[in-house]
Design a protein around this motif. Sequence first.
Motif, mmCIF file in Angstrom:
data_model
loop_
_atom_site.group_PDB
_atom_site.id
_atom_site.type_symbol
_atom_site.label_atom_id
_atom_site.label_comp_id
_atom_site.label_asym_id
_atom_site.label_seq_id
_atom_site.Cartn_x
_atom_site.Cartn_y
_atom_site.Cartn_z
ATOM 1 N N SER A 99 93.798 -34.902 19.843
ATOM 2 C CA SER A 99 94.846 -34.720 18.505
ATOM 3 C C SER A 99 96.202 -35.252 18.926
ATOM 4 O O SER A 99 96.902 -35.872 17.948
ATOM 5 N N GLY A 100 96.868 -34.789 19.996
ATOM 6 C CA GLY A 100 97.922 -34.989 20.364
ATOM 7 C C GLY A 100 98.220 -36.625 20.739
ATOM 8 O O GLY A 100 99.100 -37.297 20.128
ATOM 9 N N THR A 101 97.145 -37.089 21.314
ATOM 10 C CA THR A 101 97.149 -38.573 21.324
ATOM 11 C C THR A 101 97.036 -39.343 20.218
ATOM 12 O O THR A 101 97.853 -40.433 19.946
ATOM 13 N N ALA A 102 96.103 -38.853 19.439
ATOM 14 C CA ALA A 102 96.038 -39.563 18.341
ATOM 15 C C ALA A 102 97.603 -39.425 17.342
ATOM 16 O O ALA A 102 97.834 -40.330 16.683
ATOM 17 N N SER A 103 98.174 -38.495 17.380
ATOM 18 C CA SER A 103 99.380 -38.357 16.611
ATOM 19 C C SER A 103 100.375 -39.392 17.387
ATOM 20 O O SER A 103 101.263 -39.923 16.589
ATOM 21 N N GLU A 104 100.396 -39.571 18.679
ATOM 22 C CA GLU A 104 101.370 -40.619 19.321
ATOM 23 C C GLU A 104 100.957 -42.097 18.858
ATOM 24 O O GLU A 104 101.916 -42.742 18.583
ATOM 25 N N ILE A 105 99.661 -42.250 18.604
ATOM 26 C CA ILE A 105 99.227 -43.623 18.249
ATOM 27 C C ILE A 105 99.669 -44.101 16.838
ATOM 28 O O ILE A 105 100.157 -44.907 16.716
ATOM 29 N N ALA A 106 99.450 -42.874 16.240
ATOM 30 C CA ALA A 106 99.858 -42.854 14.641
ATOM 31 C C ALA A 106 101.462 -43.167 14.643
ATOM 32 O O ALA A 106 101.782 -44.298 13.689
ATOM 33 N N LEU A 107 101.947 -42.497 15.069
ATOM 34 C CA LEU A 107 103.558 -42.554 15.316
ATOM 35 C C LEU A 107 103.962 -43.775 15.758
ATOM 36 O O LEU A 107 104.962 -44.454 15.180
ATOM 37 N N ALA A 108 103.343 -44.301 16.672
ATOM 38 C CA ALA A 108 103.914 -45.709 17.179
ATOM 39 C C ALA A 108 103.471 -46.665 16.396
ATOM 40 O O ALA A 108 104.494 -47.621 16.081
ATOM 41 N N LEU A 109 102.490 -46.870 15.619
ATOM 42 C CA LEU A 109 102.032 -47.951 14.629
ATOM 43 C C LEU A 109 103.124 -47.637 13.366
ATOM 44 O O LEU A 109 103.584 -48.708 13.056
ATOM 45 N N LYS A 110 103.593 -46.390 13.262
ATOM 46 C CA LYS A 110 104.507 -46.191 12.042
ATOM 47 C C LYS A 110 105.902 -46.746 12.441
ATOM 48 O O LYS A 110 106.515 -47.679 11.362
ATOM 49 N N ALA A 111 105.779 -46.821 13.807
ATOM 50 C CA ALA A 111 107.405 -47.470 14.361
ATOM 51 C C ALA A 111 107.106 -49.081 14.583
ATOM 52 O O ALA A 111 107.964 -49.589 15.035
ATOM 53 N N GLU A 112 105.848 -49.540 14.218
ATOM 54 C CA GLU A 112 105.609 -51.058 14.480
ATOM 55 C C GLU A 112 105.590 -51.452 15.722
ATOM 56 O O GLU A 112 106.016 -52.294 16.304
ATOM 57 N N LYS A 113 105.196 -50.386 16.599
ATOM 58 C CA LYS A 113 105.004 -50.634 18.150
ATOM 59 C C LYS A 113 103.453 -51.148 18.222
ATOM 60 O O LYS A 113 102.468 -50.692 17.610
ATOM 61 N N THR A 114 103.198 -52.007 19.417
ATOM 62 C CA THR A 114 101.724 -52.230 19.821
ATOM 63 C C THR A 114 101.218 -50.947 20.718
ATOM 64 O O THR A 114 101.977 -50.453 21.319
ATOM 65 N N VAL A 115 100.011 -50.792 20.287
ATOM 66 C CA VAL A 115 99.218 -49.508 20.977
ATOM 67 C C VAL A 115 97.900 -50.375 21.589
ATOM 68 O O VAL A 115 97.310 -50.908 20.828
ATOM 69 N N ILE A 116 97.919 -49.967 22.900
ATOM 70 C CA ILE A 116 96.605 -50.511 23.440
ATOM 71 C C ILE A 116 95.651 -49.227 23.737
ATOM 72 O O ILE A 116 96.145 -48.356 24.278
ATOM 73 N N LEU A 117 94.429 -49.668 23.392
ATOM 74 C CA LEU A 117 93.529 -48.379 23.237
ATOM 75 C C LEU A 117 92.570 -48.577 24.369
ATOM 76 O O LEU A 117 91.986 -49.479 24.488
ATOM 77 N N LEU A 118 92.433 -47.639 25.422
ATOM 78 C CA LEU A 118 91.566 -47.732 26.631
ATOM 79 C C LEU A 118 90.835 -46.342 26.347
ATOM 80 O O LEU A 118 91.072 -45.449 27.045
ATOM 81 N N ASN A 119 89.534 -46.695 25.918
ATOM 82 C CA ASN A 119 88.836 -45.137 25.474
ATOM 83 C C ASN A 119 87.531 -45.573 25.143
ATOM 84 O O ASN A 119 87.252 -46.832 24.668
ATOM 85 N N ASP A 120 86.364 -44.631 25.159
ATOM 86 C CA ASP A 120 85.219 -45.244 24.444
ATOM 87 C C ASP A 120 84.851 -44.504 23.433
ATOM 88 O O ASP A 120 83.790 -44.136 22.790
ATOM 89 N N SER A 121 85.969 -43.945 22.460
ATOM 90 C CA SER A 121 85.602 -43.752 21.172
ATOM 91 C C SER A 121 85.714 -44.582 20.121
ATOM 92 O O SER A 121 86.664 -45.099 19.787
#
Lengths: 166, 166, 166, 166
Positions: A107-129
């Motif tokens: 959940s903490g990680t998800a919040s960081e991804i969402a905040l990054a997208l809100k700030a229009e930053k690119t996020v690279i996902l490396l996971n099997d979800s």
Amino acid sequence: MRKPIIGIMGPGSNATEPDLNNAYQLGKLIAEQGWILLTGGRKAGVMDAASQGAKSANGLTLGILPGEDKTGISEAIDIAILTGMGSARNNINVLTSDVIISCGMGSGTASEIALALKAEKTVILLNDSRESHQFFSSLSPDHVIIVESPEEAIVRVRDILSRQDC
Amino acid sequence: MRKPIIGIMGPGSNATEPDLNNAYQLGKLIAEQGWILLTGGRKAGVMDAASQGAKSANGLTLGILPGEDKTGISEAIDIAILTGMGSARNNINVLTSDVIISCGMGSGTASEIALALKAEKTVILLNDSRESHQFFSSLSPDHVIIVESPEEAIVRVRDILSRQDC
Amino acid sequence: MRKPIIGIMGPGSNATEPDLNNAYQLGKLIAEQGWILLTGGRKAGVMDAASQGAKSANGLTLGILPGEDKTGISEAIDIAILTGMGSARNNINVLTSDVIISCGMGSGTASEIALALKAEKTVILLNDSRESHQFFSSLSPDHVIIVESPEEAIVRVRDILSRQDC
Amino acid sequence: MRKPIIGIMGPGSNATEPDLNNAYQLGKLIAEQGWILLTGGRKAGVMDAASQGAKSANGLTLGILPGEDKTGISEAIDIAILTGMGSARNNINVLTSDVIISCGMGSGTASEIALALKAEKTVILLNDSRESHQFFSSLSPDHVIIVESPEEAIVRVRDILSRQDC
């Protein structure tokens, strides 16, 4: 000319063995590029593994801590920023990072991804979800990149940095 | 005895017509229960619609603003908390709310849901994004409730409050 | 039209008996004007006394708490904003208040006065620390007002509000 | 073993010529000791002068910025932490610094001194404001040290660090 800061975000608890291996490898590769590694700074999970990896290659490691004293900081952190802000510090993690790599999920990680997208930053996902791939791609198709390995993540970071003004 | 604070989180821009109608209805129902409505406080999208709904039923509306001055506050906000912290204020929204209802979806909203789950709060999802249902349920099955209408959301809130110590 | 929010800042520990009496009286007078009282929200010192005073006159009390849960909140607080940010929340206190009254003195209080002056807000000082009068007047002569009683403070607040756009 | 972080706090605007000279000299001396310099990071006043001084001696410079993008960062900053929190970031400055040196005076600087004293950190004052000496000494006699030169400040920092667990 400031060096790029690459943020690795991932779970502190419940990180899987593959997450930890990926985090260590990502940290090492980031250091080898001469980039600065940013994490949440705690001696736990993906944060700690990534920082250990970066130090194995003599990188510089930056930790943005939730607490207000030096308790629980990873020994592999060179510079510890003490925010005293709890999870509100997650926004500092993403604002400060030129590119964000999410390694594993929680959940903490998800919040960081969402905040990054809100700030229009690119996020690279490396996971099997698969659920995370589908959700974040639906939120912001242009800013989410899904990769299969640390090496592929680094190729994508290099590409993004070459098009940015750091 | 403090009144319960119910947070409605949803997109400021790109809110759909059904999102806005749901937000207005949720705000109205929250006020009718005698609860306090918390939103992000801006004169935009779901925040504004929910606050308008609450005022239509003489409720008390609390807005946690990202900015540091009074620009852009919804006219339906009674008490405006000026944080000057941008999206880091999203963590205050979730810590302050006894229960969080997410109405619609966007990256800011997703960060609030994730921060709420990190803080072990229950989040009620009212939207038609199947990707969000699957992702957040996979993150935290015990703290995510999916509903189909404002009325159903209110029933669930009442149930949660009856088991909490507010 | 939102009601004015008047912030009372003062020590949580080591408040003197006159400070506590002044705080109670200030809270009461603020409530009698129909204004909202803002404090740091804890069940301690000036914060608690001011909130008790406001409730004695049926006022509305707003507390901006440093913690992330409901521990240690004054029973006289109607609306508790949980920031989880420790002393960084002091900046929210001053941004949110239309006028700040400092009652008594301590390091947290001094930080709030200084942050208020940084934000170009007017601060009213009610205390017997000559050092604080001289220092803050030297920092910002146009925004510091020294008063001798709660009643005088209220007269000055009314005057400031009449010249502001709340 | 992490290197000590020494924070220099001082005015961005209205810094005097002696303040700027002292800040440059302090930054240089900090770098020569092998310590990390922390400032507010902006290209202005004491922050910028101190960072320039540290770079003249090949030090490492850390800036905790109020903004959320790269606008207005001092060119002498190696690592820019973007908080997006305005003056609330002042609390991060003091929590992160092992020792704080205040060079010159202003309302932002005063807030940092007060927040540092609140967090029970030692603050070294290098300025010619007698009002500030008297006020902060009255607030916290055990944690305020008044010095007359950058060299004397460094002697006191070394002494404090030798008694701390960094």
